[in-house]
Write an enzyme that holds these catalytic residues in place. Structure first.
Site, PDB file in Angstrom:
ATOM      1  N   ARG A 143       8.002   3.907  -4.820  1.00  0.00           N
ATOM      2  CA  ARG A 143       8.051   3.032  -3.998  1.00  0.00           C
ATOM      3  C   ARG A 143       6.853   1.887  -3.820  1.00  0.00           C
ATOM      4  O   ARG A 143       7.118   0.602  -3.582  1.00  0.00           O
ATOM      5  CB  ARG A 143       7.843   3.713  -2.304  1.00  0.00           C
ATOM      6  CG  ARG A 143       8.138   2.525  -1.311  1.00  0.00           C
ATOM      7  CD  ARG A 143       8.060   3.526   0.213  1.00  0.00           C
ATOM      8  NE  ARG A 143       6.721   3.896   0.238  1.00  0.00           N
ATOM      9  CZ  ARG A 143       6.517   4.806   1.215  1.00  0.00           C
ATOM     10  NH1 ARG A 143       7.538   5.348   2.316  1.00  0.00           N
ATOM     11  NH2 ARG A 143       5.543   5.475   1.805  1.00  0.00           N
ATOM     12  N   TYR A 203       0.749  -1.146   0.030  1.00  0.00           N
ATOM     13  CA  TYR A 203       0.058  -0.007  -0.064  1.00  0.00           C
ATOM     14  C   TYR A 203       0.890   1.339   0.206  1.00  0.00           C
ATOM     15  O   TYR A 203       1.923   1.168   0.220  1.00  0.00           O
ATOM     16  CB  TYR A 203      -0.888  -0.212   1.255  1.00  0.00           C
ATOM     17  CG  TYR A 203      -0.364   0.238   2.565  1.00  0.00           C
ATOM     18  CD1 TYR A 203       0.354  -0.561   3.224  1.00  0.00           C
ATOM     19  CD2 TYR A 203      -0.624   1.638   3.174  1.00  0.00           C
ATOM     20  CE1 TYR A 203       1.003  -0.206   4.628  1.00  0.00           C
ATOM     21  CE2 TYR A 203      -0.044   1.794   4.273  1.00  0.00           C
ATOM     22  CZ  TYR A 203       0.814   0.929   4.882  1.00  0.00           C
ATOM     23  OH  TYR A 203       1.320   1.158   6.218  1.00  0.00           O
ATOM     24  N   LEU A 224      11.085   1.225   7.152  1.00  0.00           N
ATOM     25  CA  LEU A 224      10.360   1.524   6.026  1.00  0.00           C
ATOM     26  C   LEU A 224      11.171   2.838   5.534  1.00  0.00           C
ATOM     27  O   LEU A 224      11.470   3.855   6.057  1.00  0.00           O
ATOM     28  CB  LEU A 224       9.035   1.979   6.221  1.00  0.00           C
ATOM     29  CG  LEU A 224       8.337   2.564   4.709  1.00  0.00           C
ATOM     30  CD1 LEU A 224       7.986   0.959   4.167  1.00  0.00           C
ATOM     31  CD2 LEU A 224       6.986   3.214   5.007  1.00  0.00           C
ATOM     32  N   LYS A 247       6.447  -1.708   2.113  1.00  0.00           N
ATOM     33  CA  LYS A 247       5.310  -1.391   2.418  1.00  0.00           C
ATOM     34  C   LYS A 247       4.191  -2.404   2.316  1.00  0.00           C
ATOM     35  O   LYS A 247       3.281  -2.046   1.724  1.00  0.00           O
ATOM     36  CB  LYS A 247       5.004   0.326   1.892  1.00  0.00           C
ATOM     37  CG  LYS A 247       4.229   0.877   2.828  1.00  0.00           C
ATOM     38  CD  LYS A 247       4.185   2.254   2.549  1.00  0.00           C
ATOM     39  CE  LYS A 247       3.192   3.233   3.124  1.00  0.00           C
ATOM     40  NZ  LYS A 247       3.395   3.232   4.724  1.00  0.00           N
ATOM     41  N   GLU A 305      11.961   2.741  14.124  1.00  0.00           N
ATOM     42  CA  GLU A 305      11.081   3.810  13.460  1.00  0.00           C
ATOM     43  C   GLU A 305       9.829   3.687  14.354  1.00  0.00           C
ATOM     44  O   GLU A 305       9.687   3.049  15.420  1.00  0.00           O
ATOM     45  CB  GLU A 305      10.834   3.427  12.196  1.00  0.00           C
ATOM     46  CG  GLU A 305       9.926   2.194  12.000  1.00  0.00           C
ATOM     47  CD  GLU A 305       9.694   1.988  10.403  1.00  0.00           C
ATOM     48  OE1 GLU A 305       9.612   2.880   9.753  1.00  0.00           O
ATOM     49  OE2 GLU A 305       9.715   0.537  10.056  1.00  0.00           O
ATOM     50  N   ARG A 353      -7.934 -20.348  -1.158  1.00  0.00           N
ATOM     51  CA  ARG A 353      -6.679 -20.332  -0.018  1.00  0.00           C
ATOM     52  C   ARG A 353      -5.643 -21.425  -0.089  1.00  0.00           C
ATOM     53  O   ARG A 353      -5.986 -22.765  -0.321  1.00  0.00           O
ATOM     54  CB  ARG A 353      -7.160 -20.280   1.267  1.00  0.00           C
ATOM     55  CG  ARG A 353      -6.363 -20.016   2.220  1.00  0.00           C
ATOM     56  CD  ARG A 353      -6.942 -19.825   3.823  1.00  0.00           C
ATOM     57  NE  ARG A 353      -6.025 -19.562   4.659  1.00  0.00           N
ATOM     58  CZ  ARG A 353      -5.293 -20.514   5.543  1.00  0.00           C
ATOM     59  NH1 ARG A 353      -5.247 -21.567   4.912  1.00  0.00           N
ATOM     60  NH2 ARG A 353      -4.485 -19.881   6.272  1.00  0.00           N
TER      61      ARG A 353
END
Ligand code: PDD
Length: 294
Positions: A52, A33, A207, A149, A182, A100
């Site tokens: 990114r 995302y 990140l 991310k 972070e 799945r």
């Protein structure tokens, strides 16, 4: 006005937008995302965010759902349909839907794309920034590829929740050697005793924040030295100033870490200055007009 969300080719009303129950984003967090700030009807640093996003997809071999120009068009449409002047664009790409099964290999799925544009209150954020926020330190229990991310955000959810329970707004994550990696959803910074801005160097542990990168450049232009080097909680407690960076809050002063007041206990002058000039230096593209480069 009802909010409109883009999902897989359709602009849907908020209550009607959805993905398949066997979307791999839902079952495996097999999904990446981005969050891009909208400031005064402008997208902030869109090129870096879309770069990114491409990198995150590439690292996980998720096929890009469409070209950059098509994606930019969807962002533009979603922002326009929701009339967002200040807020964020949220983009999510999942590997897609399949019965799945854990392995990725051999699956040629069509990725799911979601785009949400949401208004947030600039004045509310500014008044929080005028006072500064508190953070608490918690163990970093995340996986080994925090540079991608992904939506594997449960450790961040737990960290942020324990921060809130302690009356703080953000958690700073501490690795097993005692270094701060972070924030749960931000990069962590201090102004150290040598008047240098200090933030951890990039690795798989954190990140590569877009706001972090732009701020490094802004600091260079304003003559403030930046060192990319890890610091621990003790160093943070005795720092002159501290702050977080993220697309949703830009530069957010930190005035308390655990039980310690930072500096004078109010937002530091360097932090405030950087917050004031940040948008001026960042890439700004009208949210409703496509950048020529795309
Ligand atoms: N979070 N580190 C983590 C773990 C983050 O989740 C974020 C952003 C950042 C800052 O990155 P950037 O400057 O590119 O926003 C650092 C977003 C805002 C979120 O998840 O809502």
């Amino acid at each position: 006005m009802s909010r409109i969300i883009y999902v897989n080719g359709h602009y849907r009303r908020y209550g009607e937008a959805g993905v398949h129950v066997e979307d791999r984003g839902l079952q495996f967090a097999d999904s990446v995302y981005e969050v891009i700030e909208i400031y005064n009807t402008q997208l902030i640093d869109p090129t870096r965010h879309l770069d990114r996003l491409e990198r995150s997809m590439n690292e996980l071999s998720i096929s890009p759902p469409m070209s950059r120009s098509a994606l930019s068009h969807i962002i533009e449409q979603t922002v326009r349909r929701n009339r967002v002047h200040n807020g964020i664009v949220y983009l999510q790409v999942t590997r897609g839907t399949a019965p799945r099964d854990f392995p990725i290999n051999g699956k040629d799925l069509s990725p799911t794309l979601i785009c949400i544009a949401r208004a947030t209150s600039r004045s509310a954020r500014d008044s929080i920034a005028a006072k500064g926020i508190s953070v608490v330190t918690v163990p970093d229990i995340r996986w080994g590829r925090c540079d991608i991310k992904t939506v594997m955000l449960l450790p961040a959810v737990l960290a942020k929740s324990s921060a809130h329970q302690a009356g703080a707004s953000e958690a700073w994550l501490v690795d097993t050697d005692g270094w701060i990696t972070e924030g749960a959803s931000s990069n962590a910074w201090i102004l150290n005793q040598d008047n240098e801005l200090q933030t951890r160097s990039l690795s798989h542990a954190l990140l590569p924040g877009i706001t972090r990168q732009t701020l490094i450049e802004v600091a260079g232009k304003t003559g403030i030295r930046v060192v990319e080097q890890a610091f621990n909680a003790e160093q943070a407690y005795t720092a002159k100033e501290a702050f977080n960076t993220s697309a949703s809050a830009t530069i957010m002063p930190v005035v308390r870490i655990d039980e310690q007041s930072i500096g004078s206990g109010t937002p530091g002058p360097i932090t405030q200055k950087l917050r004031q000039v940040f948008h001026h230096h960042a890439e700004r593209i009208p949210a409703s007009a496509r950048p020529a480069k795309y």
